[in-house]
Design an enzyme around this catalytic site. Sequence first.
Site, mmCIF file in Angstrom:
data_model
loop_
_atom_site.group_PDB
_atom_site.id
_atom_site.type_symbol
_atom_site.label_atom_id
_atom_site.label_comp_id
_atom_site.label_asym_id
_atom_site.label_seq_id
_atom_site.Cartn_x
_atom_site.Cartn_y
_atom_site.Cartn_z
ATOM 1 N N ASP A 108 0.821 -1.207 0.000
ATOM 2 C CA ASP A 108 0.000 0.000 0.000
ATOM 3 C C ASP A 108 0.858 1.261 0.000
ATOM 4 O O ASP A 108 2.081 1.208 0.139
ATOM 5 C CB ASP A 108 -0.911 0.013 1.229
ATOM 6 C CG ASP A 108 -1.919 -1.113 1.225
ATOM 7 O OD1 ASP A 108 -2.337 -1.529 0.130
ATOM 8 O OD2 ASP A 108 -2.291 -1.580 2.325
ATOM 9 N N TYR A 110 6.211 -10.305 6.326
ATOM 10 C CA TYR A 110 6.287 -8.864 6.566
ATOM 11 C C TYR A 110 6.908 -8.605 7.934
ATOM 12 O O TYR A 110 6.764 -9.410 8.860
ATOM 13 C CB TYR A 110 4.893 -8.234 6.553
ATOM 14 C CG TYR A 110 4.281 -8.030 5.193
ATOM 15 C CD1 TYR A 110 4.347 -6.783 4.562
ATOM 16 C CD2 TYR A 110 3.612 -9.059 4.543
ATOM 17 C CE1 TYR A 110 3.759 -6.581 3.315
ATOM 18 C CE2 TYR A 110 3.028 -8.870 3.293
ATOM 19 C CZ TYR A 110 3.107 -7.627 2.690
ATOM 20 O OH TYR A 110 2.535 -7.431 1.459
#
Length: 258
Positions: A52, A110
């Site tokens: 994002d 992540y």
Amino acid sequence: MKNYLLQIEYFGKNYCGWQRQSHSPSIQEELEKALSKIANQNIEVTCAGRTDTGVHATSQVVNFHSDADRNLSSWMRGTNALLPQGIKILDIKEVDNDFNSRFTATNRTYNYIIYNSAISSPILAEHCLWENRQLNIDKMNQACKYLLGEQDFTSFRSSQCQSNTPFRNIQKAEFIKQGSFIVFEVVGNAFLHHMIRNFIGSLLKIGLEFESPEWIKLVLEAKDRTKAAETAKAHGLYFVGVEYPEFSFRRRVIELFC
């Protein structure tokens, strides 16, 4: 026609995320533009995980097809020379034609970085989330156990999430303290829109002892986004690894800081 795999690193601050957008610069747009110039033909790329706005990557994996007559060194050095400073290719290799960086992947990793210090750092301000209050990592890790396995993560998906299903399989979720840094590492088959940042927002409430570790279980069972905490900021999140049946890539963020 050859299929090439790229391992890339990028600093997400000045981009609207990975995916090409008409209104703002994106990582995908910059990479395709540079590759197309080197190839002297239109190049389209696929990535392992679409990040994002403001999210970074230390080990994003990309693939593209081209019949341009270029050796690996020319692809890498030429493209890096054309890319902006915030995006660089770390490695390149030729792979089987049926390899797809997104659909061949078995899991993705992540890191979310928290700088837990009484005083903020001007240098680190754009690279991690600053929290001046002491966090209880033991309680945060107790809560992480409720996130493991395949389950419905409706409470942690954004209202803009376009996935057909809220189910995801989380194999690892853990906080590790390294000096003043607290590193959250999460491994899953895939992630919903804002899912990890929503995890962090709620886990911080537990770390600050506003909620108990068991509260996460109640949030999950509610299947209601409004029951979880606010979304954590994007600049602390990094795409750090992806695993495939035959090989894997991983570069933890803390390795760059320490």
